[in-house]
Design a protein around this motif. Structure first.
Motif, mmCIF file in Angstrom:
data_model
loop_
_atom_site.group_PDB
_atom_site.id
_atom_site.type_symbol
_atom_site.label_atom_id
_atom_site.label_comp_id
_atom_site.label_asym_id
_atom_site.label_seq_id
_atom_site.Cartn_x
_atom_site.Cartn_y
_atom_site.Cartn_z
ATOM 1 N N PHE A 43 0.847 -1.192 0.000
ATOM 2 C CA PHE A 43 0.000 0.000 0.000
ATOM 3 C C PHE A 43 0.884 1.244 0.000
ATOM 4 C CE2 PHE A 43 0.884 -0.715 4.483
ATOM 5 C CZ PHE A 43 1.036 0.555 5.010
ATOM 6 N N MET A 130 -8.660 3.793 -2.326
ATOM 7 C CA MET A 130 -7.787 3.376 -3.414
ATOM 8 C C MET A 130 -7.370 4.601 -4.222
ATOM 9 S SD MET A 130 -9.499 -0.162 -4.822
ATOM 10 C CE MET A 130 -8.013 -0.610 -5.709
ATOM 11 N N GLY A 134 -6.036 2.390 -8.777
ATOM 12 C CA GLY A 134 -6.529 1.158 -8.178
ATOM 13 C C GLY A 134 -5.582 0.506 -7.195
ATOM 14 N N TYR A 135 -4.782 1.324 -6.483
ATOM 15 C CA TYR A 135 -3.835 0.763 -5.514
ATOM 16 C C TYR A 135 -4.270 1.167 -4.107
ATOM 17 C CZ TYR A 135 0.632 -1.336 -4.302
ATOM 18 O OH TYR A 135 1.603 -2.183 -3.811
ATOM 19 N N PRO A 136 -4.138 0.271 -3.111
ATOM 20 C CA PRO A 136 -4.552 0.589 -1.738
ATOM 21 C C PRO A 136 -3.850 1.845 -1.213
ATOM 22 C CG PRO A 136 -4.163 -1.763 -1.951
ATOM 23 C CD PRO A 136 -3.680 -1.142 -3.226
ATOM 24 N N GLU A 185 -1.085 -7.874 -3.007
ATOM 25 C CA GLU A 185 -2.464 -8.131 -3.419
ATOM 26 C C GLU A 185 -3.483 -7.555 -2.439
ATOM 27 O OE1 GLU A 185 -3.663 -9.250 -6.125
ATOM 28 O OE2 GLU A 185 -1.840 -9.926 -7.126
ATOM 29 N N ARG A 187 -5.139 -5.020 -2.716
ATOM 30 C CA ARG A 187 -6.265 -4.429 -3.454
ATOM 31 C C ARG A 187 -7.478 -5.363 -3.470
ATOM 32 N NH1 ARG A 187 -3.318 -3.378 -8.787
ATOM 33 N NH2 ARG A 187 -1.524 -3.566 -7.412
#
Length: 224
Positions: A43, A130, A134-136, A185, A187
């Motif tokens: 993240f 996000m 689309g990334y935490p 992972e 996300r």
């Protein structure tokens, strides 16, 4: 609350020497607002401009400045008035008057050997979303400052507290969160990947994609 540590590099939080009435002070930005960090282990993180409001309101209690966060390299404290903290539109600033015994640190900063700044904190409040890609993304919106430091060797960014926060948000198993972080992972907690979500509240002990899907379903349908 666990102490976390972050650092700034380059020109974003550069430690520098400042002259003040003939005194040599070390200052810089320990944190920069609204700037995405590097990948912290599955993240990224952003410091919100309101993150340090409580610490400032409390008068920056017991904040200290140490070279490389070393107890044996004390530079100043807010309690003694030798460390000054501030907040502006750019970030969290610090300015410290080192004792004569720490003249070697002053020289290292003056020569440019020490250029980075760092801060340690305890998280009071955060939020998970996000990025547009689309990334935490973890946003720090409440943090208690513990110390600030000019550093030449940035400390490893321990993200265990952040991962615990994410696990709590989704009522997930911490080991599952750590495993997904190692695989980059995380996300999966934010994007449904396992088909239609069950229309019910996640049960205690659910974790990973199943818990995320159930929570997303509840958010999308207020009558569930």
């Amino acid at each position: 609350m666990e102490i976390e540590r972050r650092f700034t590099s380059g020109d974003t939080g550069k430690a520098e020497l400042r002259a003040d009435n003939g005194q040599k002070r070390i200052g810089g930005y320990a944190a920069v607002f609204n700037r995405q960090s590097k990948n912290l282990g599955g993240f990224i993180e952003v410091v919100d401009p309101v993150a340090f409001n409580q610490s400032r309101g409390d008068g920056w209690p017991d904040v200290i400045a140490r070279y490389n966060h070393d107890d044996n390299q004390l530079l100043g404290t807010t309690a003694a008035g030798t460390l000054r903290m501030g907040i502006d539109a750019y970030g969290l600033s610090y300015d410290v008057l080192p004792p004569a015994a720490m003249g070697h640190v002053v020289e290292l900063v003056e020569r440019g050997d020490v250029r980075k700044s760092s801060f340690a904190f305890r998280t009071l409040d955060d939020d998970w979303t996000m990025t547009d890609q689309g990334y935490p993304l973890r946003r720090l919106i409440g943090a208690q400052v513990v110390d600030v430091a000019p550093v030449n060797t940035p400390a490893y960014a321990d993200t265990s507290a952040g991962l615990r926060s994410l696990a709590k948000k989704f009522d997930a198993d911490l080991e599952e969160v750590r495993s997904l972080a190692q695989e980059d992972e995380l996300r999966k907690f934010f994007v449904r990947t396992d088909g239609p979500a069950p229309q019910r509240k996640p049960k205690k002990g659910m974790f990973g994609p199943a818990a995320a899907a159930a929570l997303l379903a509840r958010r999308e349908d207020p009558y569930v």
